[in-house]
Design an enzyme around this catalytic site. Structure first.
Site, PDB file in Angstrom:
ATOM      1  CD  GLU A 195       5.269  -3.024  -3.843  1.00 43.62           C
ATOM      2  OE1 GLU A 195       5.402  -1.795  -4.089  1.00 43.62           O
ATOM      3  OE2 GLU A 195       4.338  -3.700  -4.283  1.00 43.62           O
TER       4      GLU A 195
ATOM      5  N   GLY B  98       0.832  -1.193   0.000  1.00 42.82           N
ATOM      6  CA  GLY B  98       0.000   0.000   0.000  1.00 42.82           C
ATOM      7  C   GLY B  98       0.866   1.241   0.000  1.00 42.82           C
TER       8      GLY B  98
ATOM      9  CB  CYS C  52       3.644   0.075  -6.746  1.00 41.44           C
ATOM     10  SG  CYS C  52       3.590  -1.706  -6.852  1.00 41.44           S
TER      11      CYS C  52
END
Length: 541
Positions: A292, A264, A326
């Site tokens: 992560e 997140g 991400c």
């Protein structure tokens, strides 16, 4: 019982094409329409039982935000406590289950996803997260399957790692699950991550309290169904939805909290770490913290790079799944000599991108996840339009009438530290900075020092000396470093994924390195003929 088992050798799940007329296209569209036209209610899952609270929240597709797919039940602190108790009650039996039996459960889950659940989990991901069928297939089906199959093989690999023994002595390691329960917190953007974070910890004999993102509950329900059908015992993975602060505070206050598996935002992860630190005296063990988090991922082109290859990497790397990865490319560095060529080709490709519902397979691009994301990106685009340091080259259109649609957006900046080059916007906005061809080494330094993040990055060059310079000087700038490829699309078993700096703890999901975080090794030394005299030879006269 008396055998040394070998798990099936894992291979990456083949990606289906969903070409016109294919059976898989018909199946997933049928599942999509069925799910779209029915209304469901998603309960909590505590100790193997559905739990309803009556505190309901709606679920809607981001590309059709007026449409209600159903509702999910939100937990109070009472249900969170029940989930923790259920996990701890299951721990004794689950932690002692032979590893082969645990492996069989998750291998069965993988086969269920590959077969009877494939259309369902893909369709749910298309609806819940507005993924195109290709993005859903590589995520919810293939990557999730790969996580389960490869992790089983990594589990066996870990258990096989044993110390040397000596004459008269037998040394062996056992790999205990952590003492307590694991808290899994998963994001909206990848169904595979949502399934893998609780599953990888559970596979190693741990019990889990899992909180999915509020914006992924619809597809998380399919994961729950798959695990149950695969034979996961009651209480091993307990699922709660609702207020993240309340759930987290309840979990982190418990003495048996043993670790967190998180994906997140960086800000939330830092807050979680701080709370764990404040509570450290409460815990029976030092918790494992695995996370992560964010990224501000780069593409750097050398003057020798091929313009078409760089342009394709920008379009795919920045705009697939609306830039909500991400690992998505969000800052690009182009040498003056090829910048115009690259940007013209990017704009030409952007002209061909169709945007709309994922039900229409001609759409490359759909909606961003929710109103908050839409407004954040719309505000960023308005700021770019007004700012003399930035130029909107293409895109920038925003429309939230039916869905949260933000068009692919290409921005050029004159300041390499302009805020869109440094701030994670998590959407389809990519910023480009031009550098002088003779400033390659200075640009390497600039790329390395610009961002607090270090998740992914890509370098394009036909010059091997330049590539080697980049590999060396950008050593700490990315946990996943790509040469002549876009910075997204890590494959389980091939590119273990994770970054450092503000991007997380770099524990590499999709590898044995991650699974090692969920065990506590115990050394057993057995002496066959113990000594009977305390005196050593040096004591002799």
């Amino acid at each position: 019982m008396n055998s040394i088992s070998q798990v099936p050798y894992p291979q990456n799940e083949p990606i289906l094409s969903y070409a016109p007329g294919s059976a898989e296209k018909e199946a997933v569209l049928a599942a999509y329409k069925k799910m779209y036209n029915e209304t469901i209610e998603v309960p909590l899952e505590i100790n193997g039982q559905p739990v309803t609270t009556g505190d309901l929240a709606p679920m809607s597709p981001p590309h059709a935000h007026q449409h209600i797919l159903g509702h999910y039940h939100k937990a109070s602190s009472k249900e969170v406590e029940q989930a923790i108790s259920g996990a701890l009650a299951a721990r004794n039996q689950w932690s002692k289950m032979p590893w082969e039996s645990r492996a069989a459960i998750f291998l069965k889950a993988a086969d269920l996803i590959a077969g009877p659940y494939r259309a369902q989990i893909n369709a749910a991901t298309m609806l819940a997260q507005s993924k195109t069928i290709h993005q859903a297939e590589i995520d919810a089906a293939c990557e999730f399957i790969d996580f389960l199959r490869f992790n089983v093989a990594y589990m066996q690999e870990i258990y096989q790692q044993q110390p040397e023994s000596d004459q008269g002595i037998w040394n062996r390691l056992t790999y205990r699950p952590l003492e307590g329960f694991i808290y899994a917190v998963t994001p909206f953007n990848f169904t595979a991550i949502s399934g893998n974070l609780p599953a990888s910890a559970a596979m190693m004999g741990n019990v889990v309290v899992w909180k999915p993102s509020d914006h992924q509950v619809f597809s998380a329900k399919i994961i729950i169904d798959i695990f149950k059908e695969a034979g996961l015992p009651d209480g091993v993975i307990n699922v709660v939805f609702g207020d993240p602060q309340m759930i987290t505070d309840t979990v982190l206050a418990h003495a048996d909290f043993a670790g967190i598996h998180y994906t997140g935002s960086t800000e939330v992860f830092k807050l979680l770490w701080s709370k764990i630190g404040q509570n450290i005296a409460r815990y029976k063990t030092y918790p494992r913290i695995v996370g992560e988090t964010g990224g501000k991922d780069f593409i750097l082109a050398h003057p020798s790079a091929k313009a078409q290859e760089v342009a394709t990497a920008i379009v795919r790397g920045a705009f697939e799944f609306q830039g909500q990865k991400c690992s998505a490319a969000s800052r690009v560095y182009l040498p003056n000599s090829i910048a115009d060529q690259v940007l013209e080709r990017v704009k030409d490709m952007m002209d061909t991108i169709k945007m709309g519902s994922p039900e229409d397979f001609s759409n490359f691009f759909t909606a961003v996840i929710h109103r908050g994301a839409y407004e954040r990106l719309a505000q960023a685009i308005e700021r770019v339009k007004k700012d003399p340091e930035a130029q909107l080259l293409k895109g920038g259109q925003c429309d939230d009438q039916t869905g949260y649609f933000v068009a692919p957006t290409l921005v050029e900046v004159t300041d390499p530290h302009y805020y869109t080059m440094e701030t994670e916007l998590f959407g389809p906005l990519v910023s480009v900075y031009r550098y002088a061809d003779d400033q390659w080494e200075a640009t390497l330094k600039l790329v390395d020092e610009t961002s607090i993040y270090a998740l992914t990055g890509a370098v394009f060059s036909q010059d091997r000396y330049a590539l080697q310079q980049a590999v060396e000087q950008l050593e700490n700038a990315a946990g996943n470093f790509y040469i002549n490829d876009k910075p997204t699309g890590a494959v389980v078993g091939q590119q273990p994924f994770g970054g450092a700096r503000a991007s997380g703890t770099n524990d590499k999901a999709g590898s044995a390195l991650n699974l090692l975080r969920w065990v506590s090794p115990r050394l057993i030394k057995e002496t066959f003929v113990p000594p009977t005299d305390y005196r050593y030879p040096f004591l002799g006269e």
